[in-house]
Write an enzyme that holds these catalytic residues in place. Structure first.
Site, PDB file in Angstrom:
ATOM      1  N   LYS A 137      76.350  39.688  39.698  1.00  0.00           N
ATOM      2  CA  LYS A 137      76.569  39.582  38.259  1.00  0.00           C
ATOM      3  C   LYS A 137      75.848  40.713  37.533  1.00  0.00           C
ATOM      4  CE  LYS A 137      76.200  36.043  34.585  1.00  0.00           C
ATOM      5  NZ  LYS A 137      75.710  34.666  34.307  1.00  0.00           N
ATOM      6  N   SER A 189      79.051  31.477  32.301  1.00  0.00           N
ATOM      7  CA  SER A 189      79.163  32.911  32.078  1.00  0.00           C
ATOM      8  C   SER A 189      79.390  33.710  33.367  1.00  0.00           C
ATOM      9  CB  SER A 189      77.882  33.433  31.395  1.00  0.00           C
ATOM     10  OG  SER A 189      76.747  33.252  32.223  1.00  0.00           O
ATOM     11  N   SER A 198      76.351  27.717  33.808  1.00  0.00           N
ATOM     12  CA  SER A 198      77.101  28.960  33.898  1.00  0.00           C
ATOM     13  C   SER A 198      77.474  29.369  35.308  1.00  0.00           C
ATOM     14  CB  SER A 198      76.364  30.119  33.228  1.00  0.00           C
ATOM     15  OG  SER A 198      75.068  29.821  32.849  1.00  0.00           O
TER      16      SER A 198
END
Length: 266
Positions: free
Chosen positions: A110, A201, A225
């Site tokens: 990420k 996310s 998330s």
């Protein structure tokens, strides 16, 4: 159904069929189907000479380049990934053993997790483009030590949050950002239903695993998330207990939430 709705439906269906076609075309690496591949299967083939770390990385990079324009799950590919893979192949030739438990495993990270290499760490924001940390996040150091190859950076909800400014209108501008959207990476798409939310996310991490763009993807969790996008992409998101993995080198959602921004696997 009006003509606009029909046109939109046909366009969406065409995109889905194209994605399925690309999935089939990019499915094989040295005659091995890498869809739903596992670390154990990869290591078995690496050890018997069917695959090399370099060939595996080449196949995943090719798959990303072909499929990612549809999915927007990957923001950046590591320009050094192939060099690292060749180094691991050389290690195996000399020592006849794997360099670690994650030897040659391509992992997407990420984009809010620092990597001290030639990649940016921007949390998806154009404002941070060019930010290249001098050092790896603690979790990245552990992955490299185990022999993993950081393949690239995964898309996310920008700065680990997302905007829903439905009413932000300036005569000519109306803006609405969904989970999984970042200014740098665009809108992450759910691989099973392109118009369905990918969650946030860590959407890029979950979608990347679901679409077989990497064997593993690393995300971060503040309040669902990892679980949310993993569920949306029909994959597994695992979040360690708070404090088990250092969050040093991770861009936090906020200063107060940094303590729960623990790395997790999708």
């Amino acid at each position: 159904m009006n003509i606009f709705s029909l046109t939109l439906l046909l366009a969406v269906n065409a995109a889905v069929f194209q994605l399925l076609h690309l999935d089939a075309d990019m499915s094989h690496c040295c005659k091995v189907d890498i869809r739903e591949f596992t670390i154990q299967a990869a290591h078995k083939l690496l050890m018997n000479g069917t695959l090399s770390s370099a060939s595996l990385i080449k196949c995943y990079i090719r798959r990303i380049r072909v499929m990612n324009p549809q999915l927007r799950a990957v923001i950046e590919i590591n320009p050094d990934a192939l060099t690292i893979a060749h180094g691991l192949d050389d290690y195996f030739k000399v020592h006849r053993r794997l360099a670690g438990t994650l030897h040659g495993v391509p992992i997407l990270v990420k984009d809010n997790i620092a990597t001290g290499d030639n990649m940016n760490t921007t949390a998806g924001s154009w404002a941070l483009l060019g930010a290249k940390p001098k050092d790896d996040a603690k979790v990245i150091k552990q992955l490299r030590k185990a022999g993993a190859i950081i393949l690239g950076k995964a898309n996310l909800s920008e700065l680990s949050g997302y905007l829903r400014l439905n009413q932000l209108t300036f005569s000519f501008l109306s803006f609405k950002a969904q989970p999984g959207w970042s200014s740098r990476g665009g809108q992450t798409k759910n691989p099973y239903r392109l118009r369905q939310t990918p969650g946030g996310s860590s959407s890029g991490s979950a979608v990347a695993v679901a679409a077989n763009l990497a064997l593993v993807a690393l995300g971060t969790d503040t309040d669902g998330s990892v679980i949310n996008p993993a569920a949306a992409a029909s994959t597994v998101g695992f979040r360690p207990s708070i404090g088990k993995i250092s969050n040093k080198g991770i861009i936090p959602l906020s200063q107060n939430q940094d303590s729960v921004n623990s790395p997790s696997y999708a």
